[in-house]
Design a protein around this motif. Structure first.
Motif, PDB file in Angstrom:
ATOM      1  N   HIS A 103       0.776  -1.231   0.000  1.00 21.91           N
ATOM      2  CA  HIS A 103       0.000   0.000   0.000  1.00 21.91           C
ATOM      3  C   HIS A 103       0.814   1.293   0.000  1.00 21.91           C
ATOM      4  O   HIS A 103       0.340   2.309  -0.512  1.00 21.91           O
ATOM      5  N   VAL A 104       1.985   1.295   0.591  1.00 19.23           N
ATOM      6  CA  VAL A 104       2.773   2.531   0.670  1.00 19.23           C
ATOM      7  C   VAL A 104       3.695   2.591  -0.541  1.00 19.23           C
ATOM      8  O   VAL A 104       4.527   1.699  -0.735  1.00 19.23           O
ATOM      9  N   PRO A 105       3.578   3.613  -1.371  1.00 24.62           N
ATOM     10  CA  PRO A 105       4.253   3.634  -2.678  1.00 24.62           C
ATOM     11  C   PRO A 105       5.752   3.386  -2.642  1.00 24.62           C
ATOM     12  O   PRO A 105       6.272   2.657  -3.494  1.00 24.62           O
ATOM     13  N   SER A 106       6.470   3.945  -1.685  1.00 22.93           N
ATOM     14  CA  SER A 106       7.925   3.880  -1.714  1.00 22.93           C
ATOM     15  C   SER A 106       8.509   2.697  -0.954  1.00 22.93           C
ATOM     16  O   SER A 106       9.720   2.478  -0.979  1.00 22.93           O
ATOM     17  N   GLU A 219       8.964  18.621  -3.568  1.00 22.37           N
ATOM     18  CA  GLU A 219       9.614  18.344  -4.851  1.00 22.37           C
ATOM     19  C   GLU A 219      11.035  18.920  -4.867  1.00 22.37           C
ATOM     20  O   GLU A 219      11.962  18.293  -5.404  1.00 22.37           O
ATOM     21  N   THR A 220      11.193  20.085  -4.255  1.00 22.37           N
ATOM     22  CA  THR A 220      12.528  20.682  -4.169  1.00 22.37           C
ATOM     23  C   THR A 220      13.461  19.802  -3.353  1.00 22.37           C
ATOM     24  O   THR A 220      14.613  19.545  -3.758  1.00 22.37           O
ATOM     25  N   LEU A 221      12.986  19.331  -2.211  1.00 27.84           N
ATOM     26  CA  LEU A 221      13.814  18.448  -1.384  1.00 27.84           C
ATOM     27  C   LEU A 221      14.150  17.157  -2.133  1.00 27.84           C
ATOM     28  O   LEU A 221      15.285  16.658  -2.055  1.00 27.84           O
ATOM     29  N   ARG A 222      13.177  16.634  -2.856  1.00 25.30           N
ATOM     30  CA  ARG A 222      13.407  15.410  -3.625  1.00 25.30           C
ATOM     31  C   ARG A 222      14.482  15.642  -4.692  1.00 25.30           C
ATOM     32  O   ARG A 222      15.399  14.819  -4.878  1.00 25.30           O
ATOM     33  N   ASP A 223      14.386  16.729  -5.403  1.00 25.95           N
ATOM     34  CA  ASP A 223      15.360  17.022  -6.464  1.00 25.95           C
ATOM     35  C   ASP A 223      16.758  17.258  -5.887  1.00 25.95           C
ATOM     36  O   ASP A 223      17.762  16.760  -6.429  1.00 25.95           O
ATOM     37  N   LEU A 224      16.844  18.011  -4.802  1.00 26.32           N
ATOM     38  CA  LEU A 224      18.147  18.314  -4.207  1.00 26.32           C
ATOM     39  C   LEU A 224      18.843  17.064  -3.693  1.00 26.32           C
ATOM     40  O   LEU A 224      20.052  16.887  -3.879  1.00 26.32           O
ATOM     41  N   THR A 225      18.092  16.196  -3.052  1.00 24.93           N
ATOM     42  CA  THR A 225      18.717  14.973  -2.525  1.00 24.93           C
ATOM     43  C   THR A 225      19.157  14.056  -3.663  1.00 24.93           C
ATOM     44  O   THR A 225      20.249  13.477  -3.611  1.00 24.93           O
ATOM     45  N   GLU A 226      18.330  13.906  -4.679  1.00 21.39           N
ATOM     46  CA  GLU A 226      18.712  13.050  -5.805  1.00 21.39           C
ATOM     47  C   GLU A 226      19.944  13.586  -6.522  1.00 21.39           C
ATOM     48  O   GLU A 226      20.854  12.827  -6.875  1.00 21.39           O
ATOM     49  N   ASP A 227      19.992  14.893  -6.726  1.00 21.49           N
ATOM     50  CA  ASP A 227      21.116  15.490  -7.452  1.00 21.49           C
ATOM     51  C   ASP A 227      22.424  15.371  -6.687  1.00 21.49           C
ATOM     52  O   ASP A 227      23.504  15.300  -7.289  1.00 21.49           O
ATOM     53  N   SER A 228      22.348  15.350  -5.357  1.00 22.52           N
ATOM     54  CA  SER A 228      23.571  15.342  -4.551  1.00 22.52           C
ATOM     55  C   SER A 228      23.971  13.957  -4.056  1.00 22.52           C
ATOM     56  O   SER A 228      25.031  13.806  -3.443  1.00 22.52           O
ATOM     57  N   LEU A 246      -4.212   4.787   3.225  1.00 20.83           N
ATOM     58  CA  LEU A 246      -3.227   3.698   3.305  1.00 20.83           C
ATOM     59  C   LEU A 246      -1.958   4.006   2.532  1.00 20.83           C
ATOM     60  O   LEU A 246      -0.941   3.340   2.733  1.00 20.83           O
ATOM     61  N   GLN A 247      -1.979   5.008   1.660  1.00 11.25           N
ATOM     62  CA  GLN A 247      -0.758   5.405   0.960  1.00 11.25           C
ATOM     63  C   GLN A 247       0.069   6.400   1.758  1.00 11.25           C
ATOM     64  O   GLN A 247       1.179   6.744   1.354  1.00 11.25           O
ATOM     65  N   LYS A 252      -0.356  11.181  -0.811  1.00 18.90           N
ATOM     66  CA  LYS A 252      -1.129  12.415  -0.969  1.00 18.90           C
ATOM     67  C   LYS A 252      -0.332  13.461  -1.738  1.00 18.90           C
ATOM     68  O   LYS A 252      -0.874  14.149  -2.616  1.00 18.90           O
ATOM     69  N   PHE A 253       0.967  13.572  -1.428  1.00 17.21           N
ATOM     70  CA  PHE A 253       1.793  14.597  -2.052  1.00 17.21           C
ATOM     71  C   PHE A 253       2.506  14.115  -3.311  1.00 17.21           C
ATOM     72  O   PHE A 253       3.156  14.903  -3.997  1.00 17.21           O
ATOM     73  N   GLY A 254       2.416  12.838  -3.607  1.00 24.03           N
ATOM     74  CA  GLY A 254       3.032  12.318  -4.815  1.00 24.03           C
ATOM     75  C   GLY A 254       4.544  12.306  -4.777  1.00 24.03           C
ATOM     76  O   GLY A 254       5.204  12.519  -5.801  1.00 24.03           O
TER      77      GLY A 254
END
Length: 446
Positions: A103-106, A219-228, A246-247, A252-254
Protein backbone atom coordinates in the motif's frame (compact mmCIF):
# COMPACT_ATOMS: atom_id res chain seq x y z
CA UNK A 1 -15.29 19.79 37.76
CA UNK A 2 -13.90 17.94 40.74
CA UNK A 3 -10.28 16.76 40.33
CA UNK A 4 -9.47 15.62 43.87
CA UNK A 5 -8.46 12.08 42.95
CA UNK A 6 -6.28 13.25 40.04
CA UNK A 7 -4.58 15.69 42.41
CA UNK A 8 -3.91 12.90 44.92
CA UNK A 9 -2.59 10.59 42.21
CA UNK A 10 -0.28 13.31 40.91
CA UNK A 11 1.00 13.93 44.43
CA UNK A 12 1.83 10.23 44.73
CA UNK A 13 3.39 10.17 41.26
CA UNK A 14 5.72 13.05 42.11
CA UNK A 15 7.26 10.88 44.83
CA UNK A 16 8.24 8.07 42.47
CA UNK A 17 8.45 9.49 38.91
CA UNK A 18 10.30 12.58 37.62
CA UNK A 19 7.72 15.31 37.21
CA UNK A 20 5.06 12.75 38.09
CA UNK A 21 4.87 11.46 34.51
CA UNK A 22 6.56 9.11 32.05
CA UNK A 23 6.47 11.52 29.10
CA UNK A 24 7.04 15.25 29.51
CA UNK A 25 4.07 16.58 27.54
CA UNK A 26 1.63 14.90 29.93
CA UNK A 27 2.61 17.34 32.66
CA UNK A 28 2.33 20.44 30.45
CA UNK A 29 -0.99 21.40 32.04
CA UNK A 30 -0.75 23.30 35.31
CA UNK A 31 -1.03 22.80 38.17
CA UNK A 32 -1.42 19.07 37.42
CA UNK A 33 -2.86 16.79 34.72
CA UNK A 34 -6.03 14.80 35.13
CA UNK A 35 -5.51 11.04 35.30
CA UNK A 36 -7.48 8.91 32.85
CA UNK A 37 -9.34 5.91 34.21
CA UNK A 38 -10.78 4.52 30.96
CA UNK A 39 -11.81 5.30 27.41
CA UNK A 40 -15.23 5.04 25.80
CA UNK A 41 -15.46 5.51 22.03
CA UNK A 42 -14.45 9.09 21.32
CA UNK A 43 -14.36 9.97 25.02
CA UNK A 44 -12.22 9.47 28.11
CA UNK A 45 -13.31 9.37 31.75
CA UNK A 46 -10.87 10.59 34.36
CA UNK A 47 -10.16 9.27 37.84
CA UNK A 48 -12.82 11.60 39.31
CA UNK A 49 -15.51 10.44 36.88
CA UNK A 50 -15.37 13.50 34.62
CA UNK A 51 -16.12 12.76 30.97
CA UNK A 52 -14.35 14.48 28.06
CA UNK A 53 -14.57 14.39 24.28
CA UNK A 54 -11.07 13.13 23.47
CA UNK A 55 -9.24 14.79 20.56
CA UNK A 56 -5.81 13.75 21.87
CA UNK A 57 -6.30 10.07 21.17
CA UNK A 58 -3.05 8.95 22.75
CA UNK A 59 -1.23 11.64 20.71
CA UNK A 60 -1.98 9.79 17.50
CA UNK A 61 -1.89 5.99 17.74
CA UNK A 62 -5.68 5.48 17.75
CA UNK A 63 -7.70 5.26 14.56
CA UNK A 64 -10.86 3.90 16.19
CA UNK A 65 -10.92 5.79 19.43
CA UNK A 66 -11.14 3.69 22.56
CA UNK A 67 -13.49 0.98 21.25
CA UNK A 68 -11.80 -1.31 18.75
CA UNK A 69 -13.80 -2.96 15.95
CA UNK A 70 -14.63 -6.54 16.84
CA UNK A 71 -12.24 -8.13 14.29
CA UNK A 72 -9.35 -6.06 15.63
CA UNK A 73 -10.15 -6.86 19.23
CA UNK A 74 -10.47 -10.56 18.41
CA UNK A 75 -7.11 -10.59 16.63
CA UNK A 76 -5.44 -9.00 19.65
CA UNK A 77 -7.06 -11.37 22.13
CA UNK A 78 -6.14 -14.38 20.00
CA UNK A 79 -2.47 -13.38 19.93
CA UNK A 80 -2.41 -12.72 23.66
CA UNK A 81 -3.84 -16.16 24.35
CA UNK A 82 -1.08 -17.78 22.30
CA UNK A 83 1.66 -16.29 24.48
CA UNK A 84 3.11 -12.82 25.03
CA UNK A 85 6.24 -13.14 22.85
CA UNK A 86 8.75 -15.70 21.62
CA UNK A 87 12.10 -14.26 20.58
CA UNK A 88 11.52 -15.94 17.22
CA UNK A 89 9.76 -14.86 13.99
CA UNK A 90 5.99 -15.20 13.63
CA UNK A 91 3.76 -15.29 10.56
CA UNK A 92 1.90 -12.14 11.58
CA UNK A 93 5.10 -10.09 11.11
CA UNK A 94 5.32 -11.25 7.52
CA UNK A 95 1.65 -10.53 6.85
CA UNK A 96 1.92 -7.03 8.27
CA UNK A 97 5.06 -6.30 6.22
CA UNK A 98 3.32 -7.56 3.08
CA UNK A 99 0.33 -5.28 3.75
CA UNK A 100 2.49 -2.19 4.20
CA UNK A 101 4.63 -2.84 1.13
CA UNK A 102 1.49 -3.33 -0.98
CA UNK A 103 0.00 0.00 0.00
CA UNK A 104 2.77 2.53 0.67
CA UNK A 105 4.25 3.63 -2.68
CA UNK A 106 7.92 3.88 -1.71
CA UNK A 107 8.18 0.91 0.64
CA UNK A 108 9.57 -2.34 -0.76
CA UNK A 109 11.03 -3.66 2.48
CA UNK A 110 10.40 -2.85 6.13
CA UNK A 111 11.97 -3.39 9.56
CA UNK A 112 9.63 -3.20 12.57
CA UNK A 113 10.93 -1.65 15.78
CA UNK A 114 9.38 -0.44 19.03
CA UNK A 115 8.87 3.31 18.81
CA UNK A 116 8.98 6.27 16.48
CA UNK A 117 12.19 7.39 18.16
CA UNK A 118 13.82 4.02 17.52
CA UNK A 119 12.71 4.25 13.90
CA UNK A 120 14.27 7.66 13.31
CA UNK A 121 17.50 6.69 15.10
CA UNK A 122 17.83 3.65 12.86
CA UNK A 123 16.94 5.66 9.74
CA UNK A 124 19.73 8.15 10.42
CA UNK A 125 22.23 5.34 11.01
CA UNK A 126 21.15 3.64 7.80
CA UNK A 127 21.39 6.85 5.76
CA UNK A 128 24.90 7.53 7.02
CA UNK A 129 26.03 4.01 6.29
CA UNK A 130 24.45 3.93 2.82
CA UNK A 131 25.97 7.25 1.72
CA UNK A 132 29.25 7.25 3.62
CA UNK A 133 28.37 10.75 4.85
CA UNK A 134 27.60 12.13 8.31
CA UNK A 135 25.40 15.23 8.11
CA UNK A 136 21.62 15.12 8.51
CA UNK A 137 19.43 18.06 7.49
CA UNK A 138 16.38 18.62 9.69
CA UNK A 139 13.68 21.28 9.92
CA UNK A 140 13.97 23.85 12.70
CA UNK A 141 11.42 22.99 15.34
CA UNK A 142 10.62 19.64 13.77
CA UNK A 143 10.46 16.64 16.07
CA UNK A 144 11.83 13.21 15.31
CA UNK A 145 11.75 11.62 18.73
CA UNK A 146 14.10 11.68 21.69
CA UNK A 147 17.29 11.06 19.76
CA UNK A 148 20.69 12.74 19.76
CA UNK A 149 20.93 13.59 16.05
CA UNK A 150 17.78 15.69 15.88
CA UNK A 151 17.53 17.17 19.39
CA UNK A 152 19.18 20.43 18.39
CA UNK A 153 18.41 24.13 18.53
CA UNK A 154 19.81 26.98 16.51
CA UNK A 155 20.01 27.81 12.83
CA UNK A 156 21.70 26.30 9.82
CA UNK A 157 25.16 24.99 10.77
CA UNK A 158 25.21 26.93 14.05
CA UNK A 159 23.29 24.45 16.21
CA UNK A 160 23.81 22.90 19.60
CA UNK A 161 22.11 20.10 21.53
CA UNK A 162 18.72 21.11 22.89
CA UNK A 163 19.11 18.84 25.91
CA UNK A 164 21.85 18.35 28.49
CA UNK A 165 23.53 14.98 28.17
CA UNK A 166 24.15 15.18 24.43
CA UNK A 167 27.79 15.86 23.48
CA UNK A 168 28.33 19.08 21.55
CA UNK A 169 30.12 17.08 18.87
CA UNK A 170 26.88 15.31 17.95
CA UNK A 171 25.33 18.58 16.80
CA UNK A 172 28.20 19.19 14.41
CA UNK A 173 26.62 16.67 12.09
CA UNK A 174 23.15 18.26 12.08
CA UNK A 175 22.03 21.12 9.83
CA UNK A 176 18.77 22.92 10.65
CA UNK A 177 16.76 24.86 8.07
CA UNK A 178 13.24 26.36 8.23
CA UNK A 179 10.39 24.24 6.89
CA UNK A 180 8.94 25.58 3.62
CA UNK A 181 12.04 27.68 2.86
CA UNK A 182 13.24 26.57 -0.57
CA UNK A 183 16.03 29.15 -0.61
CA UNK A 184 17.45 27.73 2.63
CA UNK A 185 17.22 24.21 1.23
CA UNK A 186 19.21 25.18 -1.87
CA UNK A 187 21.77 27.00 0.25
CA UNK A 188 22.44 24.07 2.57
CA UNK A 189 23.15 21.80 -0.39
CA UNK A 190 25.32 24.40 -2.06
CA UNK A 191 27.40 24.71 1.12
CA UNK A 192 27.37 21.14 2.44
CA UNK A 193 26.00 18.91 -0.32
CA UNK A 194 28.95 16.51 -0.45
CA UNK A 195 28.63 15.83 3.29
CA UNK A 196 24.85 15.45 3.56
CA UNK A 197 23.66 11.91 4.13
CA UNK A 198 19.94 12.72 4.28
CA UNK A 199 17.20 15.25 4.74
CA UNK A 200 14.73 14.17 7.41
CA UNK A 201 11.36 15.92 7.23
CA UNK A 202 7.79 15.41 8.33
CA UNK A 203 5.62 15.69 5.20
CA UNK A 204 3.38 17.90 7.33
CA UNK A 205 5.00 19.64 10.29
CA UNK A 206 2.75 17.89 12.80
CA UNK A 207 4.50 18.39 16.13
CA UNK A 208 4.67 22.15 15.77
CA UNK A 209 1.12 23.30 15.32
CA UNK A 210 0.36 21.56 11.99
CA UNK A 211 2.00 23.33 9.04
CA UNK A 212 1.38 22.01 5.54
CA UNK A 213 4.02 22.32 2.78
CA UNK A 214 3.85 25.11 0.26
CA UNK A 215 3.42 23.98 -3.32
CA UNK A 216 6.64 22.48 -4.67
CA UNK A 217 8.55 22.30 -1.37
CA UNK A 218 8.81 18.53 -1.14
CA UNK A 219 9.61 18.34 -4.85
CA UNK A 220 12.53 20.68 -4.17
CA UNK A 221 13.81 18.45 -1.38
CA UNK A 222 13.41 15.41 -3.62
CA UNK A 223 15.36 17.02 -6.46
CA UNK A 224 18.15 18.31 -4.21
CA UNK A 225 18.72 14.97 -2.52
CA UNK A 226 18.71 13.05 -5.80
CA UNK A 227 21.12 15.49 -7.45
CA UNK A 228 23.57 15.34 -4.55
CA UNK A 229 23.43 11.62 -3.80
CA UNK A 230 21.75 12.21 -0.42
CA UNK A 231 18.63 10.39 0.81
CA UNK A 232 15.19 11.81 1.52
CA UNK A 233 13.64 10.51 4.74
CA UNK A 234 9.94 11.12 5.35
CA UNK A 235 9.08 10.92 9.03
CA UNK A 236 5.53 9.61 8.86
CA UNK A 237 5.25 8.63 12.50
CA UNK A 238 2.24 10.94 12.82
CA UNK A 239 0.99 11.20 9.23
CA UNK A 240 1.45 7.54 8.31
CA UNK A 241 -1.91 5.83 7.54
CA UNK A 242 -3.76 8.93 8.74
CA UNK A 243 -3.04 11.50 6.02
CA UNK A 244 -3.47 10.09 2.52
CA UNK A 245 -5.14 6.93 3.80
CA UNK A 246 -3.23 3.70 3.31
CA UNK A 247 -0.76 5.41 0.96
CA UNK A 248 0.19 7.82 3.75
CA UNK A 249 1.17 11.45 3.21
CA UNK A 250 3.72 10.52 0.56
CA UNK A 251 0.86 9.25 -1.57
CA UNK A 252 -1.13 12.41 -0.97
CA UNK A 253 1.79 14.60 -2.05
CA UNK A 254 3.03 12.32 -4.82
CA UNK A 255 6.58 12.04 -3.44
CA UNK A 256 8.58 8.82 -3.11
CA UNK A 257 11.11 9.22 -0.28
CA UNK A 258 14.06 6.85 -0.04
CA UNK A 259 13.27 5.93 3.56
CA UNK A 260 10.10 6.30 5.61
CA UNK A 261 9.78 6.09 9.38
CA UNK A 262 6.51 4.93 10.92
CA UNK A 263 4.96 4.70 14.37
CA UNK A 264 1.60 5.21 16.07
CA UNK A 265 -1.12 3.88 13.69
CA UNK A 266 1.04 1.12 12.22
CA UNK A 267 0.80 -0.60 15.61
CA UNK A 268 -2.93 -0.21 16.19
CA UNK A 269 -2.49 1.49 19.56
CA UNK A 270 0.41 -0.62 20.83
CA UNK A 271 4.11 0.38 21.07
CA UNK A 272 5.64 0.31 17.59
CA UNK A 273 7.93 1.89 15.04
CA UNK A 274 9.17 0.89 11.60
CA UNK A 275 11.65 1.86 8.91
CA UNK A 276 10.62 1.23 5.30
CA UNK A 277 12.04 2.02 1.90
CA UNK A 278 13.75 0.65 -1.15
CA UNK A 279 14.96 -2.91 -0.72
CA UNK A 280 18.59 -2.10 -1.48
CA UNK A 281 18.57 0.34 1.43
CA UNK A 282 16.54 -1.51 4.07
CA UNK A 283 18.42 -4.75 3.42
CA UNK A 284 21.60 -3.06 4.61
CA UNK A 285 20.30 -3.70 8.14
CA UNK A 286 21.69 -6.78 9.85
CA UNK A 287 21.57 -9.68 9.28
CA UNK A 288 21.30 -9.18 5.50
CA UNK A 289 23.68 -6.20 5.68
CA UNK A 290 26.17 -4.71 8.07
CA UNK A 291 24.20 -1.81 9.64
CA UNK A 292 23.40 -3.03 13.13
CA UNK A 293 19.75 -2.92 14.13
CA UNK A 294 18.00 -5.21 16.61
CA UNK A 295 15.38 -5.22 19.37
CA UNK A 296 13.94 -7.79 21.77
CA UNK A 297 10.35 -6.63 21.29
CA UNK A 298 10.59 -5.74 17.59
CA UNK A 299 7.75 -7.27 15.59
CA UNK A 300 5.89 -8.14 18.79
CA UNK A 301 3.04 -10.48 17.75
CA UNK A 302 0.33 -8.62 19.66
CA UNK A 303 1.38 -5.29 18.16
CA UNK A 304 1.62 -6.80 14.69
CA UNK A 305 -1.88 -8.26 14.99
CA UNK A 306 -3.31 -4.98 16.25
CA UNK A 307 -1.63 -2.95 13.50
CA UNK A 308 -2.45 -5.27 10.65
CA UNK A 309 -6.09 -5.90 11.55
CA UNK A 310 -6.62 -2.21 12.26
CA UNK A 311 -5.39 -1.23 8.80
CA UNK A 312 -7.22 -4.11 7.09
CA UNK A 313 -10.47 -3.01 8.70
CA UNK A 314 -9.86 0.56 7.56
CA UNK A 315 -9.33 -0.60 4.00
CA UNK A 316 -12.54 -2.62 3.96
CA UNK A 317 -14.91 -0.20 5.74
CA UNK A 318 -14.17 3.30 4.36
CA UNK A 319 -12.84 4.34 7.76
CA UNK A 320 -10.74 7.19 6.41
CA UNK A 321 -13.71 8.65 4.52
CA UNK A 322 -15.69 8.92 7.74
CA UNK A 323 -12.77 10.45 9.63
CA UNK A 324 -11.97 12.94 6.88
CA UNK A 325 -15.60 14.03 6.56
CA UNK A 326 -15.79 14.73 10.30
CA UNK A 327 -12.45 16.52 10.18
CA UNK A 328 -13.66 18.75 7.36
CA UNK A 329 -16.83 19.61 9.26
CA UNK A 330 -14.87 20.35 12.41
CA UNK A 331 -12.32 22.62 10.73
CA UNK A 332 -14.98 24.41 8.68
CA UNK A 333 -16.96 25.07 11.83
CA UNK A 334 -13.86 26.30 13.61
CA UNK A 335 -13.12 28.71 10.76
CA UNK A 336 -16.61 30.18 11.10
CA UNK A 337 -16.07 30.67 14.82
CA UNK A 338 -12.61 32.15 14.39
CA UNK A 339 -13.78 34.47 11.62
CA UNK A 340 -16.41 35.85 13.98
CA UNK A 341 -14.51 35.92 17.27
CA UNK A 342 -10.75 35.86 16.64
CA UNK A 343 -9.89 36.58 12.98
CA UNK A 344 -6.17 36.76 13.76
CA UNK A 345 -6.16 33.04 14.59
CA UNK A 346 -5.43 30.29 12.04
CA UNK A 347 -7.31 27.03 11.65
CA UNK A 348 -4.81 24.37 10.60
CA UNK A 349 -5.00 20.75 9.59
CA UNK A 350 -6.19 18.40 6.91
CA UNK A 351 -8.16 15.17 6.71
CA UNK A 352 -8.12 13.71 10.25
CA UNK A 353 -5.97 16.29 12.09
CA UNK A 354 -6.82 19.81 13.28
CA UNK A 355 -5.66 22.73 15.41
CA UNK A 356 -6.52 26.36 16.07
CA UNK A 357 -3.23 28.28 16.13
CA UNK A 358 -3.24 31.42 18.24
CA UNK A 359 -1.43 33.49 15.65
CA UNK A 360 -1.15 37.22 16.20
CA UNK A 361 -1.25 38.80 12.76
CA UNK A 362 -3.72 38.22 9.94
CA UNK A 363 -6.20 40.13 7.75
CA UNK A 364 -9.40 41.01 9.55
CA UNK A 365 -11.49 39.28 6.92
CA UNK A 366 -11.75 35.61 6.07
CA UNK A 367 -13.09 36.34 2.60
CA UNK A 368 -11.49 34.06 -0.01
CA UNK A 369 -9.59 32.04 2.60
CA UNK A 370 -8.55 28.37 2.35
CA UNK A 371 -11.60 26.32 3.24
CA UNK A 372 -11.37 23.47 5.72
CA UNK A 373 -8.03 24.60 7.16
CA UNK A 374 -4.93 26.42 5.95
CA UNK A 375 -3.57 24.69 2.84
CA UNK A 376 -0.87 27.26 1.96
CA UNK A 377 -2.79 28.38 -1.13
CA UNK A 378 -0.79 31.26 -2.69
CA UNK A 379 -3.89 33.19 -3.80
CA UNK A 380 -5.45 33.05 -0.32
CA UNK A 381 -5.49 36.59 1.16
CA UNK A 382 -4.11 35.15 4.40
CA UNK A 383 -1.18 33.37 2.69
CA UNK A 384 1.48 35.86 3.78
CA UNK A 385 0.26 35.70 7.37
CA UNK A 386 -0.35 31.99 7.99
CA UNK A 387 2.47 30.01 9.66
CA UNK A 388 5.04 28.57 7.24
CA UNK A 389 7.41 27.01 9.76
CA UNK A 390 7.94 26.22 13.43
CA UNK A 391 9.15 29.71 14.30
CA UNK A 392 5.91 31.21 12.98
CA UNK A 393 3.87 28.91 15.21
CA UNK A 394 6.08 29.58 18.24
CA UNK A 395 5.56 33.32 17.75
CA UNK A 396 1.87 32.88 18.53
CA UNK A 397 0.11 33.25 21.87
CA UNK A 398 1.30 29.90 23.17
CA UNK A 399 1.02 30.75 26.87
CA UNK A 400 -2.54 31.96 26.42
CA UNK A 401 -3.41 28.75 24.63
CA UNK A 402 -2.03 26.58 27.44
CA UNK A 403 -2.79 28.62 30.55
CA UNK A 404 -6.23 29.99 29.69
CA UNK A 405 -7.80 28.34 26.65
CA UNK A 406 -6.94 24.69 27.41
CA UNK A 407 -8.38 24.89 30.91
CA UNK A 408 -11.58 26.50 29.68
CA UNK A 409 -12.04 23.74 27.09
CA UNK A 410 -11.32 21.10 29.70
CA UNK A 411 -13.95 22.55 32.04
CA UNK A 412 -16.44 22.21 29.19
CA UNK A 413 -15.56 18.55 28.78
CA UNK A 414 -13.24 18.76 25.77
CA UNK A 415 -9.78 17.20 26.01
CA UNK A 416 -7.29 18.92 23.68
CA UNK A 417 -3.55 18.35 23.23
CA UNK A 418 -1.60 19.68 26.19
CA UNK A 419 0.13 22.48 24.30
CA UNK A 420 -0.18 24.67 21.20
CA UNK A 421 2.14 22.44 19.19
CA UNK A 422 0.78 18.88 19.27
CA UNK A 423 -1.72 17.72 16.66
CA UNK A 424 -5.28 16.74 17.54
CA UNK A 425 -6.93 13.72 15.96
CA UNK A 426 -10.32 12.75 14.61
CA UNK A 427 -11.11 9.03 14.85
CA UNK A 428 -13.73 6.61 13.58
CA UNK A 429 -15.35 6.66 17.03
CA UNK A 430 -16.12 10.37 16.95
CA UNK A 431 -19.66 11.42 16.07
CA UNK A 432 -21.55 14.39 14.68
CA UNK A 433 -22.61 15.20 18.24
CA UNK A 434 -18.96 15.26 19.35
CA UNK A 435 -18.19 17.78 16.62
CA UNK A 436 -21.15 20.00 17.51
CA UNK A 437 -20.39 19.93 21.24
CA UNK A 438 -16.74 20.74 20.55
CA UNK A 439 -17.61 23.66 18.29
CA UNK A 440 -19.94 25.06 20.96
CA UNK A 441 -17.12 24.76 23.52
CA UNK A 442 -14.75 26.65 21.19
CA UNK A 443 -17.34 29.42 20.88
CA UNK A 444 -17.44 29.79 24.64
CA UNK A 445 -13.69 29.45 25.22
CA UNK A 446 -12.61 31.89 22.50
Amino acid sequence: MNHDRSRDLYDRALSVMPGGVNSSVRAAIEPYPFFVERGDGGHVIDADGNRYIDWVMGLGPLLYGHDLPQPVESAIQSRVSEGPMFGAPTEIEVEHAEFVTRHVPSVESIRFVNSGTEATVSACRLARAATGRDKIVVMQGGYHGAQETTLVEGEYDDVEPSSPGIPESFAEHTLAVPFNDEEAAHRVFEDHGEDIAAVMVEPILANMGIVTPVDGYHETLRDLTEDSGALLIFDEVITGFRIGGLQCAQGKFGIDPDITTFGKLIGGGFPVGAIGGRSELIEQFTPSGEVFQAGTFSGHPVTMAAGLESLRYAAEHDVHDHINDLGERLRTGLQEIVADQAPEYTVAGTEGIFKVLFTRDAPETFEGHCEGGCSQRPDCPRFEHCPKNAADVAAGQTDRWRRVFWEEMSEQGVFLAQNQYESQFVTHAHTDDDVEETLEAYKQAL
